[in-house]
Write an enzyme that holds these catalytic residues in place. Structure first.
Site, PDB file in Angstrom:
ATOM      1  N   GLU A 128       3.297   4.843  -0.432  1.00  9.14           N
ATOM      2  CA  GLU A 128       3.712   4.408  -1.779  1.00  9.14           C
ATOM      3  C   GLU A 128       4.931   5.155  -2.314  1.00  9.14           C
ATOM      4  O   GLU A 128       4.936   5.615  -3.458  1.00  9.14           O
ATOM      5  CB  GLU A 128       2.528   4.538  -2.755  1.00  9.14           C
ATOM      6  CG  GLU A 128       1.293   3.790  -2.292  1.00  9.14           C
ATOM      7  CD  GLU A 128       0.117   3.867  -3.273  1.00  9.14           C
ATOM      8  OE1 GLU A 128       0.211   4.605  -4.265  1.00  9.14           O
ATOM      9  OE2 GLU A 128      -0.889   3.182  -3.030  1.00  9.14           O
ATOM     10  N   GLU A 168      -5.468  -1.928   3.639  1.00  6.44           N
ATOM     11  CA  GLU A 168      -6.423  -1.589   2.560  1.00  6.44           C
ATOM     12  C   GLU A 168      -6.898  -2.839   1.832  1.00  6.44           C
ATOM     13  O   GLU A 168      -7.002  -2.859   0.603  1.00  6.44           O
ATOM     14  CB  GLU A 168      -5.769  -0.627   1.547  1.00  6.44           C
ATOM     15  CG  GLU A 168      -5.167   0.607   2.176  1.00  6.44           C
ATOM     16  CD  GLU A 168      -4.617   1.617   1.157  1.00  6.44           C
ATOM     17  OE1 GLU A 168      -4.907   1.484  -0.047  1.00  6.44           O
ATOM     18  OE2 GLU A 168      -3.912   2.544   1.594  1.00  6.44           O
TER      19      GLU A 168
HETATM   20  C1  XIL Z   1      -8.155   5.469  -3.649  1.00  3.53           C
HETATM   21  C2  XIL Z   1      -9.608   5.793  -3.328  1.00  3.53           C
HETATM   22  O1  XIL Z   1     -10.257   4.609  -2.952  1.00  3.53           O
HETATM   23  C3  XIL Z   1     -10.298   6.391  -4.533  1.00  3.53           C
HETATM   24  O2  XIL Z   1     -11.594   6.854  -4.174  1.00  3.53           O
HETATM   25  C4  XIL Z   1      -9.472   7.535  -5.107  1.00  3.53           C
HETATM   26  O3  XIL Z   1     -10.062   7.983  -6.298  1.00  3.53           O
HETATM   27  C5  XIL Z   1      -8.046   7.112  -5.367  1.00  3.53           C
HETATM   28  O4  XIL Z   1      -7.495   6.590  -4.162  1.00  3.53           O
HETATM   29  N1  XIL Z   1      -3.896   3.037  -2.307  1.00  3.53           N
HETATM   30  C6  XIL Z   1      -4.138   3.997  -1.365  1.00  3.53           C
HETATM   31  C7  XIL Z   1      -5.490   4.619  -1.281  1.00  3.53           C
HETATM   32  O5  XIL Z   1      -3.277   4.251  -0.504  1.00  3.53           O
HETATM   33  O6  XIL Z   1      -5.429   5.939  -0.806  1.00  3.53           O
HETATM   34  C8  XIL Z   1      -6.190   4.571  -2.617  1.00  3.53           C
HETATM   35  O7  XIL Z   1      -7.510   5.088  -2.458  1.00  3.53           O
HETATM   36  C9  XIL Z   1      -6.195   3.165  -3.154  1.00  3.53           C
HETATM   37  C10 XIL Z   1      -4.794   2.665  -3.371  1.00  3.53           C
END
Ligand code: XIL
Length: 376
Positions: free
Chosen positions: A166, A285
């Site tokens: 990101e 994801e």
């Molecule tokens: C999220 C997790 O699911 C949560 O448990 C945490 O509190 C915050 O991060 N993009 C990403 C992931 O790359 O690492 C994120 O994961 C969700 C969005």
């Protein structure tokens, strides 16, 4: 557990029973239960590498045996939801904490699954010490030491590392759409340093750049896709190692037509562009937020499943896509119940299995899409 006992255990598990009974047309003749990993079992020489997985949490693997059994039954690649991130794995400037990360990678290997690494650099999940300890004078040394230590520990065991996560946020107004992140402030060339260090520390892992909001047909998504392409092209021109782009695929189901929640030709073109740079892709994801839908469960489940179907039809079509991971496996533990949750307080139904670990229409959509892709 000996193999036969394990098979027996699985055969008896509630999840296995429901999946076997899953009424999917065209699957009834299958003798083995329909699982996501069976959908991508090598079926053609064209796509030997397509894998399916999800993020997992160490605590759940330890404390919830039904969850662990379902993950094991369904998936052949895993990623840690939080345990490999900077803050959790590097809680003090000179101290690392590997127990939870080890739990997950050991579980993956024990069950014949690949493991993704997520991630070295992100603007979130930084430890409290970062803000006071890291300065422009020591930032490079901190980053290099972090990557050498973590990548070094898991060398040869990681399928792909999300080296940087990101890094683009066009609305921050920086040149090239870079996010005004804590790393950007102390070490403007952090990206090149991170990838070069990662390559040296674990030459076997695919090095990935991972980002979100690059899936939709709207202008903002197009702008972000453009910035991501420029970033990876620039890296290649500078000789910075990169192998893959991670398309996070945090999607939403929309009750009314909306380009931001429509997935089609612009995503397809982006994938062609990434492919033409010689890079692989992963859908890293995936989940489908149902927060804009009414409370009625069958309505939500159908709309969410439709997004799985339409998105994956586009996103898995490109043969450079080598993996699909959902952000979790069951609605019971989705992060969307904590971030971006529904205004009516109803729990989210964004993943292939419901809170009782029963497959939902989204499971059928994912299964069918994977089979179609594996056969291309
Ligand atoms: C999220 C997790 O699911 C949560 O448990 C945490 O509190 C915050 O991060 N993009 C990403 C992931 O790359 O690492 C994120 O994961 C969700 C969005």
């Amino acid at each position: 557990m000996p193999r036969s006992t394990r098979r027996h255990f699985l055969a008896q598990s509630a999840a296995a029973a429901t999946i076997a009974a899953l009424p999917i047309r065209g699957l009834a003749q299958d003798s083995a239960p329909a699982t996501l990993k069976s959908a991508v079992a090598p079926q053609s020489a064209v796509t030997p590498g397509l894998r399916v997985g999800c993020c997992v949490a160490a605590r759940l693997l330890r404390d919830d045996p039904a969850y662990a059994a379902l993950v094991k039954q369904q998936m052949n690649i895993l990623v840690a939801e939080n345990e490999f991130k900077f803050g959790p794995i590097h809680p003090q400037p000179t101290a690392f904490f590997f127990d939870d990360a080890d739990t997950i990678i050991n579980f993956a290997e024990h069950n014949g699954m690949k493991m993704r690494g997520h991630n070295f650099v992100w603007h979130r999940a930084l430890p409290p010490w970062f803000a006071t300890y890291v300065t422009p004078a020591n930032a490079e040394q901190v980053l290099v030491n972090h990557i050498e230590t973590v990548a070094g520990r898991y060398k040869f065991r990681i399928h792909s590392w999300d080296v940087v996560n990101e890094a683009i946020q066009v609305s921050d107004g920086l040149p090239n759409g870079m996010r005004n992140s804590p790393w950007q402030k102390v070490l403007p060339n952090y990206i090149d340093i991170a990838y070069r260090t990662a390559r040296k520390a674990d030459p076997h892992a695919l090095l990935t750049y991972n980002d979100y909001d690059i899936e939709g047909e709207d202008e903002a998504s197009s702008a972000k896709r453009g910035a991501v392409l420029a970033l990876v092209r620039g890296m290649q021109q500078r000789g910075v190692p990169i192998d893959a782009v991670g398309i996070q695929s945090h999607l939403s189901a929309s009750p009314t037509p909306n380009p931001k929640y429509t997935y089609g030709p612009k995503l397809e073109q982006f994938q062609k562009d990434v492919q033409s740079l010689g890079l692989k892709m992963m859908l890293t994801e995936m989940d489908v937020n149902d927060r804009y839908l009414p409370a009625d469960i069958p309505t939500r489940d159908a709309a969410v499943a439709d997004v799985y179907t339409s998105y994956l039809r586009t996103a898995l079509a490109n043969p450079a896509v080598i993996a699909l991971l959902t952000w979790g496996i069951t609605d019971k533990y989705t992060w969307l119940n904590h971030e971006g949750s529904r205004k009516d307080g109803q729990p989210e139904r964004c993943l292939p299995f419901d809170a009782d670990l029963k497959p939902k229409p989204a499971f059928s959509s994912e299964y069918i899409a994977l089979r179609a892709a594996a056969r291309r």
